[in-house]
Design a protein around this motif. Structure first.
Motif, PDB file in Angstrom:
ATOM      1  N   LEU A  33      36.255  30.039  41.640  1.00 46.45           N
ATOM      2  CA  LEU A  33      37.276  29.129  42.150  1.00 46.45           C
ATOM      3  C   LEU A  33      36.656  27.884  42.777  1.00 46.45           C
ATOM      4  N   GLU A  34      35.476  28.024  43.383  1.00 47.55           N
ATOM      5  CA  GLU A  34      34.841  26.886  44.036  1.00 47.55           C
ATOM      6  C   GLU A  34      34.099  25.987  43.058  1.00 47.55           C
ATOM      7  N   THR A  35      33.566  26.549  41.989  1.00 51.06           N
ATOM      8  CA  THR A  35      32.740  25.764  41.063  1.00 51.06           C
ATOM      9  C   THR A  35      33.454  25.389  39.773  1.00 51.06           C
ATOM     10  N   GLU A  36      34.465  26.176  39.371  1.00 52.97           N
ATOM     11  CA  GLU A  36      35.148  25.922  38.102  1.00 52.97           C
ATOM     12  C   GLU A  36      36.638  25.682  38.309  1.00 52.97           C
ATOM     13  N   TYR A  37      36.988  25.090  39.459  1.00 52.28           N
ATOM     14  CA  TYR A  37      38.416  24.900  39.741  1.00 52.28           C
ATOM     15  C   TYR A  37      39.060  23.878  38.808  1.00 52.28           C
ATOM     16  N   GLU A  38      38.272  23.028  38.166  1.00 54.32           N
ATOM     17  CA  GLU A  38      38.841  22.031  37.259  1.00 54.32           C
ATOM     18  C   GLU A  38      39.004  22.561  35.840  1.00 54.32           C
ATOM     19  N   THR A  39      38.227  23.555  35.465  1.00 56.81           N
ATOM     20  CA  THR A  39      38.273  24.054  34.087  1.00 56.81           C
ATOM     21  C   THR A  39      38.794  25.474  33.972  1.00 56.81           C
ATOM     22  N   ILE A  40      38.957  26.184  35.087  1.00 51.17           N
ATOM     23  CA  ILE A  40      39.419  27.566  35.010  1.00 51.17           C
ATOM     24  C   ILE A  40      40.866  27.599  34.528  1.00 51.17           C
ATOM     25  N   ASN A  41      41.191  28.577  33.698  1.00 51.15           N
ATOM     26  CA  ASN A  41      42.548  28.722  33.192  1.00 51.15           C
ATOM     27  C   ASN A  41      43.138  30.029  33.705  1.00 51.15           C
ATOM     28  N   TRP A  42      44.426  30.193  33.439  1.00 50.00           N
ATOM     29  CA  TRP A  42      45.125  31.350  33.977  1.00 50.00           C
ATOM     30  C   TRP A  42      44.613  32.673  33.398  1.00 50.00           C
ATOM     31  N   PRO A  43      44.370  32.809  32.080  1.00 47.93           N
ATOM     32  CA  PRO A  43      43.845  34.087  31.571  1.00 47.93           C
ATOM     33  C   PRO A  43      42.503  34.471  32.189  1.00 47.93           C
ATOM     34  N   SER A  44      41.630  33.493  32.400  1.00 45.35           N
ATOM     35  CA  SER A  44      40.335  33.801  33.005  1.00 45.35           C
ATOM     36  C   SER A  44      40.510  34.297  34.444  1.00 45.35           C
ATOM     37  N   PHE A  45      41.425  33.664  35.178  1.00 44.67           N
ATOM     38  CA  PHE A  45      41.669  34.109  36.552  1.00 44.67           C
ATOM     39  C   PHE A  45      42.249  35.520  36.574  1.00 44.67           C
ATOM     40  N   LEU A  46      43.154  35.812  35.646  1.00 40.74           N
ATOM     41  CA  LEU A  46      43.741  37.153  35.585  1.00 40.74           C
ATOM     42  C   LEU A  46      42.690  38.201  35.238  1.00 40.74           C
ATOM     43  N   ASP A  47      41.717  37.848  34.391  1.00 38.78           N
ATOM     44  CA  ASP A  47      40.651  38.793  34.055  1.00 38.78           C
ATOM     45  C   ASP A  47      39.840  39.153  35.304  1.00 38.78           C
ATOM     46  N   ASN A  48      39.478  38.166  36.097  1.00 39.73           N
ATOM     47  CA  ASN A  48      38.726  38.438  37.326  1.00 39.73           C
ATOM     48  C   ASN A  48      39.559  39.225  38.326  1.00 39.73           C
ATOM     49  N   TYR A  49      40.857  38.913  38.386  1.00 39.91           N
ATOM     50  CA  TYR A  49      41.726  39.649  39.301  1.00 39.91           C
ATOM     51  C   TYR A  49      41.897  41.091  38.846  1.00 39.91           C
ATOM     52  N   ALA A  50      41.923  41.316  37.533  1.00 42.20           N
ATOM     53  CA  ALA A  50      42.032  42.682  37.021  1.00 42.20           C
ATOM     54  C   ALA A  50      40.802  43.509  37.401  1.00 42.20           C
ATOM     55  N   ILE A  51      39.639  42.866  37.443  1.00 45.31           N
ATOM     56  CA  ILE A  51      38.425  43.585  37.868  1.00 45.31           C
ATOM     57  C   ILE A  51      38.554  44.029  39.322  1.00 45.31           C
ATOM     58  N   LEU A  52      39.073  43.145  40.180  1.00 44.73           N
ATOM     59  CA  LEU A  52      39.294  43.515  41.584  1.00 44.73           C
ATOM     60  C   LEU A  52      40.277  44.677  41.687  1.00 44.73           C
ATOM     61  N   SER A  53      41.348  44.613  40.921  1.00 40.15           N
ATOM     62  CA  SER A  53      42.349  45.679  40.954  1.00 40.15           C
ATOM     63  C   SER A  53      41.749  47.009  40.510  1.00 40.15           C
ATOM     64  N   GLY A  54      40.880  46.959  39.494  1.00 31.59           N
ATOM     65  CA  GLY A  54      40.243  48.193  39.032  1.00 31.59           C
ATOM     66  C   GLY A  54      39.352  48.823  40.091  1.00 31.59           C
ATOM     67  N   HIS A  55      38.581  47.998  40.813  1.00 30.55           N
ATOM     68  CA  HIS A  55      37.721  48.527  41.869  1.00 30.55           C
ATOM     69  C   HIS A  55      38.547  49.103  43.019  1.00 30.55           C
ATOM     70  N   LEU A  56      39.652  48.438  43.369  1.00 27.83           N
ATOM     71  CA  LEU A  56      40.509  48.958  44.436  1.00 27.83           C
ATOM     72  C   LEU A  56      41.152  50.281  44.033  1.00 27.83           C
ATOM     73  N   THR A  57      41.556  50.380  42.775  1.00 26.99           N
ATOM     74  CA  THR A  57      42.135  51.642  42.291  1.00 26.99           C
ATOM     75  C   THR A  57      41.106  52.764  42.326  1.00 26.99           C
ATOM     76  N   GLY A  58      39.883  52.470  41.901  1.00 29.82           N
ATOM     77  CA  GLY A  58      38.837  53.483  41.954  1.00 29.82           C
ATOM     78  C   GLY A  58      38.525  53.916  43.372  1.00 29.82           C
ATOM     79  N   LEU A  59      38.515  52.957  44.308  1.00 28.95           N
ATOM     80  CA  LEU A  59      38.266  53.303  45.707  1.00 28.95           C
ATOM     81  C   LEU A  59      39.389  54.167  46.277  1.00 28.95           C
ATOM     82  N   SER A  60      40.613  53.870  45.895  1.00 31.20           N
ATOM     83  CA  SER A  60      41.752  54.682  46.362  1.00 31.20           C
ATOM     84  C   SER A  60      41.671  56.107  45.824  1.00 31.20           C
ATOM     85  N   LYS A  61      41.251  56.256  44.564  1.00 36.94           N
ATOM     86  CA  LYS A  61      41.123  57.602  43.999  1.00 36.94           C
ATOM     87  C   LYS A  61      40.050  58.414  44.727  1.00 36.94           C
ATOM     88  N   ILE A  62      38.961  57.749  45.113  1.00 33.50           N
ATOM     89  CA  ILE A  62      37.904  58.462  45.836  1.00 33.50           C
ATOM     90  C   ILE A  62      38.400  58.914  47.207  1.00 33.50           C
TER      91      ILE A  62
END
Length: 249
Positions: A33-62
């Motif tokens: 977000l700090e370095t690619e704020y001019e070229t980042i698109n919505w699908p790329s942002f959703l991909d990174n957010y999905a990674i965060l969601s996956g880690h949070l889900t795994g932590l909740s399962k543990i």
């Protein structure tokens, strides 16, 4: 006792690994977000957010596993308090906590909200319990309406953003079908070249239901230089017939 210690150590190790993965994903998203704020698109942002969601889900399962409840019986207490810098503590916290002071311990080891936040939460719960059913339903309906309106605005903005991204990524059109048809019509019939004038027709062709067109055909633009008039085919035939049969004159 040794078995429980091993289970606790394995649980802590799994939680620590998942927390480190979550921390790395958050750092990667912030950097993007700090370095690619001019070229980042919505699908790329959703991909990174999905990674965060996956880690949070795994932590909740543990934490919800059968081995994790043993953590509730573990008490964490500071072994030493002081204002001097602790290099080992700074290394473990990556420089965020240089010393275990009396001011930081209540916040770092807090298991309940702050007194002000807890008091505010109690007030809100008391206010919610005193509301009537009809009033609560009206407020819920109004809140749902506001959320739906905001969701529509966000969805429309997302569609516009994705459309602009797709158009900028592809080739821009260099032709227009409508302009091509208008140009062909103008060349063939003269439509649109001079407002208020009917389309020109070829010589000898009249309007539907009428005889051949008579009179000069209107010219568009400057008059072309006069060309030698070709002899009429009828007169030529008559002249040739008189030469063959002179006695018919």
């Amino acid at each position: 006792m040794q078995r429980e210690e091993k289970q606790l150590e394995a649980t802590l190790h799994a939680i620590l690994n998942r927390v480190n993965d979550l921390k790395s994903a958050i750092q990667a998203l912030i950097t993007k977000l700090e370095t690619e704020y001019e070229t980042i698109n919505w699908p790329s942002f959703l991909d990174n957010y999905a990674i965060l969601s996956g880690h949070l889900t795994g932590l909740s399962k543990i934490l919800q596993a059968e081995l994790a409840p043993s953590l509730k019986s573990v008490v964490v207490l500071p072994l030493q308090l002081g204002c001097e810098r602790d290099e080992e503590l700074a290394r473990l916290t990556e420089g965020r906590v240089p010393a275990c002071t009396h001011d930081l311990v209540p916040d770092l080891l807090r298991t309940k909200p702050e007194p002000q936040a807890e008091q505010r939460l109690q007030q809100l719960n008391h206010k919610a319990s005193t509301l009537s059913f009809d009033t609560a339903q009206k407020q819920v309906a109004q809140f749902t309406k506001v959320v739906s309106h905001v969701w529509e605005i966000i969805s429309k903005g997302r569609e516009d953003w994705e459309g602009e991204s797709m158009r900028s990524a592809g080739m821009q059109p260099t032709h227009s079908i409508a302009d091509t048809h208008a140009l062909v019509t103008a060349v063939g019939t003269g439509k649109g070249l001079r407002p208020g004038m009917p389309p020109s027709l070829p010589p000898g062709v009249g309007a539907p239901g009428m005889g051949p067109a008579r009179g000069p055909t209107p010219h568009m633009g400057p008059a072309a230089p006069s060309m030698p008039k070709a002899p009429s085919a009828i007169k030529t035939n008559i002249k040739a017939a008189n030469q063959i049969h002179p006695y018919r004159q």
